[in-house]
Design an enzyme around this catalytic site. Structure first.
Site, PDB file in Angstrom:
ATOM      1  N   LYS A  12       1.061  -0.943   0.131  1.00 15.79           N
ATOM      2  CA  LYS A  12       0.308   0.000   0.219  1.00 15.79           C
ATOM      3  C   LYS A  12       0.867   0.904  -0.418  1.00 15.79           C
ATOM      4  O   LYS A  12       1.772   1.476  -0.088  1.00 15.79           O
ATOM      5  CB  LYS A  12      -0.973  -0.246   1.372  1.00 15.79           C
ATOM      6  CG  LYS A  12      -2.371  -1.134   1.077  1.00 15.79           C
ATOM      7  CD  LYS A  12      -2.365  -1.380   2.806  1.00 15.79           C
ATOM      8  CE  LYS A  12      -4.030  -1.962   2.560  1.00 15.79           C
ATOM      9  NZ  LYS A  12      -4.447  -2.614   4.004  1.00 15.79           N
ATOM     10  N   TYR A  18     -11.814  -2.894  -2.963  1.00 13.63           N
ATOM     11  CA  TYR A  18     -12.950  -2.634  -1.639  1.00 13.63           C
ATOM     12  C   TYR A  18     -14.494  -2.957  -1.430  1.00 13.63           C
ATOM     13  O   TYR A  18     -15.357  -1.990  -0.498  1.00 13.63           O
ATOM     14  CB  TYR A  18     -12.421  -1.208  -0.826  1.00 13.63           C
ATOM     15  CG  TYR A  18     -10.781  -1.886  -0.876  1.00 13.63           C
ATOM     16  CD1 TYR A  18     -10.328  -2.947   0.541  1.00 13.63           C
ATOM     17  CD2 TYR A  18     -10.141  -0.700  -0.726  1.00 13.63           C
ATOM     18  CE1 TYR A  18      -9.285  -2.801   0.631  1.00 13.63           C
ATOM     19  CE2 TYR A  18      -8.195  -0.624   0.230  1.00 13.63           C
ATOM     20  CZ  TYR A  18      -8.361  -2.359   0.629  1.00 13.63           C
ATOM     21  OH  TYR A  18      -7.078  -2.283   1.270  1.00 13.63           O
ATOM     22  N   ASN A  72      -2.189  -0.078   8.261  1.00 16.42           N
ATOM     23  CA  ASN A  72      -1.262  -1.253   7.958  1.00 16.42           C
ATOM     24  C   ASN A  72      -0.596  -2.085   6.405  1.00 16.42           C
ATOM     25  O   ASN A  72      -0.385  -3.670   6.664  1.00 16.42           O
ATOM     26  CB  ASN A  72      -2.294  -2.501   8.027  1.00 16.42           C
ATOM     27  CG  ASN A  72      -3.498  -2.553   7.055  1.00 16.42           C
ATOM     28  OD1 ASN A  72      -3.436  -2.183   5.942  1.00 16.42           O
ATOM     29  ND2 ASN A  72      -4.632  -3.295   7.565  1.00 16.42           N
ATOM     30  N   HIS A  76      -2.055  -5.067   1.256  1.00 15.04           N
ATOM     31  CA  HIS A  76      -3.173  -6.440   1.182  1.00 15.04           C
ATOM     32  C   HIS A  76      -3.336  -7.499   0.329  1.00 15.04           C
ATOM     33  O   HIS A  76      -2.221  -7.797  -0.060  1.00 15.04           O
ATOM     34  CB  HIS A  76      -4.131  -4.972   0.046  1.00 15.04           C
ATOM     35  CG  HIS A  76      -5.690  -6.639  -0.643  1.00 15.04           C
ATOM     36  ND1 HIS A  76      -6.710  -6.004   0.324  1.00 15.04           N
ATOM     37  CD2 HIS A  76      -5.625  -7.261  -1.010  1.00 15.04           C
ATOM     38  CE1 HIS A  76      -6.655  -7.813  -0.399  1.00 15.04           C
ATOM     39  NE2 HIS A  76      -6.498  -7.605  -1.584  1.00 15.04           N
ATOM     40  N   GLU A 133      -9.497 -11.921  -7.827  1.00 13.41           N
ATOM     41  CA  GLU A 133      -8.854  -9.971  -7.243  1.00 13.41           C
ATOM     42  C   GLU A 133      -7.978  -9.774  -8.269  1.00 13.41           C
ATOM     43  O   GLU A 133      -7.167  -8.888  -8.790  1.00 13.41           O
ATOM     44  CB  GLU A 133      -7.994  -9.813  -6.304  1.00 13.41           C
ATOM     45  CG  GLU A 133      -8.800  -9.483  -5.044  1.00 13.41           C
ATOM     46  CD  GLU A 133      -8.736  -9.319  -3.699  1.00 13.41           C
ATOM     47  OE1 GLU A 133      -9.603  -8.550  -2.406  1.00 13.41           O
ATOM     48  OE2 GLU A 133      -7.688  -9.108  -3.284  1.00 13.41           O
TER      49      GLU A 133
HETATM   50  P1  IDP Z   1      -7.731  -6.681   5.873  1.00 12.58           P
HETATM   51  O1  IDP Z   1      -6.637  -5.814   4.779  1.00 12.58           O
HETATM   52  O2  IDP Z   1      -6.765  -7.527   6.523  1.00 12.58           O
HETATM   53  O3  IDP Z   1      -7.966  -7.925   4.641  1.00 12.58           O
HETATM   54  P2  IDP Z   1     -10.333  -5.922   5.920  1.00 12.58           P
HETATM   55  O4  IDP Z   1     -10.890  -6.271   6.796  1.00 12.58           O
HETATM   56  O5  IDP Z   1     -10.259  -6.626   4.610  1.00 12.58           O
HETATM   57  O6  IDP Z   1      -8.876  -6.220   6.165  1.00 12.58           O
HETATM   58  O7  IDP Z   1     -10.276  -4.350   5.621  1.00 12.58           O
HETATM   59  C1  IDP Z   1      -9.586  -3.830   4.619  1.00 12.58           C
HETATM   60  C2  IDP Z   1      -8.378  -2.439   5.001  1.00 12.58           C
HETATM   61  O8  IDP Z   1      -9.896  -1.277   5.398  1.00 12.58           O
HETATM   62  C3  IDP Z   1      -7.762  -2.894   6.020  1.00 12.58           C
HETATM   63  O9  IDP Z   1      -6.712  -3.714   5.161  1.00 12.58           O
HETATM   64  C4  IDP Z   1      -7.500  -1.176   6.233  1.00 12.58           C
HETATM   65  O10 IDP Z   1      -5.793  -0.745   5.832  1.00 12.58           O
HETATM   66  C5  IDP Z   1      -8.737  -0.361   6.370  1.00 12.58           C
HETATM   67  N1  IDP Z   1      -9.832  -1.039   8.020  1.00 12.58           N
HETATM   68  C6  IDP Z   1     -10.067  -1.778   8.045  1.00 12.58           C
HETATM   69  N2  IDP Z   1     -10.694  -1.553   9.409  1.00 12.58           N
HETATM   70  C7  IDP Z   1     -10.711  -0.126   9.682  1.00 12.58           C
HETATM   71  C8  IDP Z   1     -10.618   0.303  10.964  1.00 12.58           C
HETATM   72  O11 IDP Z   1     -10.980   0.321  11.877  1.00 12.58           O
HETATM   73  N3  IDP Z   1      -9.961   1.456  10.621  1.00 12.58           N
HETATM   74  C9  IDP Z   1      -8.827   1.988   9.474  1.00 12.58           C
HETATM   75  N4  IDP Z   1      -9.263   1.182   8.722  1.00 12.58           N
HETATM   76  C10 IDP Z   1      -9.271   0.039   8.505  1.00 12.58           C
HETATM   77 MG    MG Z   2     -10.146  -8.217   3.259  1.00 14.22          MG
END
Ligand code: IDP
Ligand code: MG
Length: 150
Positions: A9, A49, A112, A115, A126
Site C-alpha cells: 500500500k 474495496y 497497515n 493487502h 482480485e
Molecule cells: P484485511 O486487509 O486484513 O483483509 P479488511 O477487513 O478486509 O482487512 O479491511 C480492508 C482494509 O481496510 C484494512 O487492511 C485496513 O487498511 C482498512 N481498515 C479495516 N478496518 C479499519 C478500521 O477500523 N479503521 C481504519 N481502517 C480500517
Molecule cells: Mg480484506
C-alpha cells in the site's frame, strides 16, 4: 495453483518497504506471477474495496489506497492465500503475531502496509480485477520441486 493479490500500500511504498515485502514472499517459497507499480484510480479502488462500502472507515480507506502509488503483485503456490495471510499478519497490526509484516512494520489499522486476498476465490477475483491475462507469467522455477511437494 492458488493465487493471491498482494498490494504494498502507499505507506509501504513511501517507507521503502517494497523490497522487504517481496523478500519475505520469495523466502517463503511462493512464486511471483505478475507485478506492476501503479497509481490506483478511484474506480479501481471502489471495485477492490466494494465489500467495505458503507462502513465508517470506507472513505478513509479509499483516500488511503489512492493517495500515492502501490506495488501490485500476484503470487502463487500451494495454499498461497493462507500462507500469505499468515506472513502478512492480522488486519490490526497490534493484534498481529511477532514476525509478521504488519507486526514488524506497522502500528495502525489504517496504515497497515499491505493487502492480501482473504480467500482462494477472492485471490482469483482480485487477480482478474488488477491484472490482464497477458500481464501474468506462467512459468516454472528449477527450484519448484524442492519447494512444492507435487
Ligand atoms: P484485511 O486487509 O486484513 O483483509 P479488511 O477487513 O478486509 O482487512 O479491511 C480492508 C482494509 O481496510 C484494512 O487492511 C485496513 O487498511 C482498512 N481498515 C479495516 N478496518 C479499519 C478500521 O477500523 N479503521 C481504519 N481502517 C480500517
Ligand atoms: Mg480484506
Amino acid at each position: 495453483m492458488e493465487r493471491s493479490l498482494i498490494l504494498v500500500k502507499p505507506d509501504g511504498v513511501q517507507r521503502g518497504l517494497i523490497g522487504e515485502v517481496i523478500a519475505r514472499f520469495e523466502r517463503r517459497g511462493l512464486r511471483l506471477v505478475g507485478a506492476k507499480f501503479m497509481q490506483v484510480s478511484l474506480d479501481l479502488a471502489k471495485q477492490h474495496y466494494a465489500e467495505h462500502e458503507g462502513k465508517p472507515f470506507y472513505d478513509g480507506l479509499i483516500a488511503y489506497i489512492t493517495s500515492a502509488p502501490v506495488m501490485a503483485m500476484v503470487w502463487e503456490g500451494p495454499n498461497a492465500v493462507a500462507a500469505i495471510r499468515q506472513t502478512v499478519g492480522s488486519t490490526k497490526p497490534v493484534e498481529s503475531a511477532p514476525g509478521t509484516i504488519r507486526h514488524d512494520f506497522a502500528l495502525e489499522v489504517g496504515r497497515n502496509l499491505i493487502h492480501a486476498s482473504d480467500k482462494p476465490e477472492t485471490g482469483a477475483r482480485e487477480t482478474a480485477l488488477w491484472f490482464k491475462n497477458d500481464e501474468l507469467v506462467d512459468w516454472k522455477r528449477d527450484v519448484d520441486r524442492w519447494v512444492f511437494e507435487k
